[in-house]
Design a protein around this motif. Structure first.
Motif, PDB file in Angstrom:
ATOM      1  N   UNK A   1       0.830  -1.206   0.000  1.00  0.00           N
ATOM      2  CA  UNK A   1       0.000   0.000   0.000  1.00  0.00           C
ATOM      3  C   UNK A   1       0.871   1.265   0.000  1.00  0.00           C
ATOM      4  N   UNK A   2       0.461   2.221  -0.820  1.00  0.00           N
ATOM      5  CA  UNK A   2       1.194   3.490  -0.933  1.00  0.00           C
ATOM      6  C   UNK A   2       0.197   4.637  -0.777  1.00  0.00           C
ATOM      7  N   UNK A   3       0.593   5.650  -0.036  1.00  0.00           N
ATOM      8  CA  UNK A   3      -0.181   6.895  -0.012  1.00  0.00           C
ATOM      9  C   UNK A   3       0.684   8.027  -0.552  1.00  0.00           C
ATOM     10  N   UNK A   4       0.138   8.800  -1.475  1.00  0.00           N
ATOM     11  CA  UNK A   4       0.771  10.044  -1.896  1.00  0.00           C
ATOM     12  C   UNK A   4       0.094  11.173  -1.126  1.00  0.00           C
ATOM     13  N   UNK A   5       0.871  11.902  -0.356  1.00  0.00           N
ATOM     14  CA  UNK A   5       0.325  13.070   0.345  1.00  0.00           C
ATOM     15  C   UNK A   5       0.578  14.280  -0.548  1.00  0.00           C
ATOM     16  N   UNK A   6      -0.461  14.724  -1.225  1.00  0.00           N
ATOM     17  CA  UNK A   6      -0.312  15.732  -2.277  1.00  0.00           C
ATOM     18  C   UNK A   6      -1.187  16.950  -2.001  1.00  0.00           C
ATOM     19  N   UNK A   7      -0.836  18.080  -2.626  1.00  0.00           N
ATOM     20  CA  UNK A   7      -1.727  19.241  -2.505  1.00  0.00           C
ATOM     21  C   UNK A   7      -2.816  19.216  -3.585  1.00  0.00           C
ATOM     22  N   UNK A   8      -2.809  18.217  -4.421  1.00  0.00           N
ATOM     23  CA  UNK A   8      -3.916  18.016  -5.361  1.00  0.00           C
ATOM     24  C   UNK A   8      -3.922  18.959  -6.549  1.00  0.00           C
TER      25      UNK A   8
END
Ligand code: SF4
Length: 240
Positions: free
Chosen positions: A140-147
């Motif tokens: 599992x991977x999460x990208x913490x992005x400002x979108x």
């Protein structure tokens, strides 16, 4: 071999969102398209706190002082601190990641790729990293992005293939959309069409920094705009 400029790499427990409480490796990449100097300031004013930190006094990212206004990750994008973020090849990064894992192999841990803004140019390097033999057990991977950053067609295709390889692989986009209290302009920061496209390859949730009733009103407006972008993507199709 691809390279990524790495501000920080550490093992911790995810404290928020979908994977709250899950042991995680955090890979903080260098670079951001925003400055967010409005956080913690009266509306319309910009924080100068990080500008008062003297980069020449520090040799390590982790020893930098915290700030209470502006971007709390200032050294992950401010060019004055770029000497604290080495450009590492994907071999070195995979080695360092596995070295942080308690059993030196992936078990229940998940990977958080954060920033700065992790979906800038480094998208071209992530496939090399994720295909590294030492990353094989990752689920599992999460990208913490400002979108605000579109996925490149190549990376979007790659993520689709990566998740399709085994049923238990998941990609998540933790979208911290920036409200006017950040100091960034609404039209630059609230990008529903960009975020909607993340849903083609992963699970998406939104998060907002709010301190005042005005911020809450802005968050409600932003959610409305994101909702208007409409359903779509494989998650919505699955849920019917
Ligand atoms: S988007 Fe995030 S990392 Fe970039 S300046 Fe704003 S708070 Fe900092």
């Amino acid at each position: 071999m691809s390279k990524i400029k790495v501000a920080e790499l550490f093992y911790s427990i995810q404290g928020e969102g979908r994977y709250m409480g899950v042991p995680s490796v955090f890979l903080r990449t260098f670079g951001c398209n925003f400055k967010c100097q409005g956080f913690g300031m009266p509306r319309g004013e910009s924080s100068n706190e990080a500008n008062n930190v003297d980069p020449s006094k520090y040799t390590e990212y982790k020893s930098l002082p915290l700030v209470s206004t502006g971007c709390d990750s200032y050294a992950s994008w401010d060019p004055r601190f770029k000497h604290l973020s080495p450009l590492l090849d994907t071999d070195e990064i995979a080695d360092a990641i596995v070295h942080t894992l308690p059993h030196r192999e992936w078990r229940e841990e998940h990977l958080v790729i954060t920033g700065g803004e992790p979906l800038l140019g480094w998208q071209r390097s992530y496939p090399d990293l994720l295909e590294h033999p030492k990353m094989k057990g990752l689920k599992e991977i999460t990208f913490e992005t400002n979108g605000t950053q579109e996925l490149t067609p190549e990376f979007k295709h790659y993520l689709g293939e990566w998740t399709a390889e085994t049923w238990f692989r998941e990609v998540t986009f933790s979208v911290s959309a920036k409200l006017p209290c950040s100091g960034e302009k609404w039209e630059d920061a609230i990008r529903p069409e960009v975020v909607r496209a993340y849903r083609d390859v992963g699970y998406v949730y939104l998060k907002f920094v709010v301190a005042t009733a005005d911020d809450v009103r802005d968050a409600v407006l932003a959610v409305h705009e994101f909702k208007q972008a409409g359903p779509g993507g494989k998650r919505d199709a699955r849920q019917g």
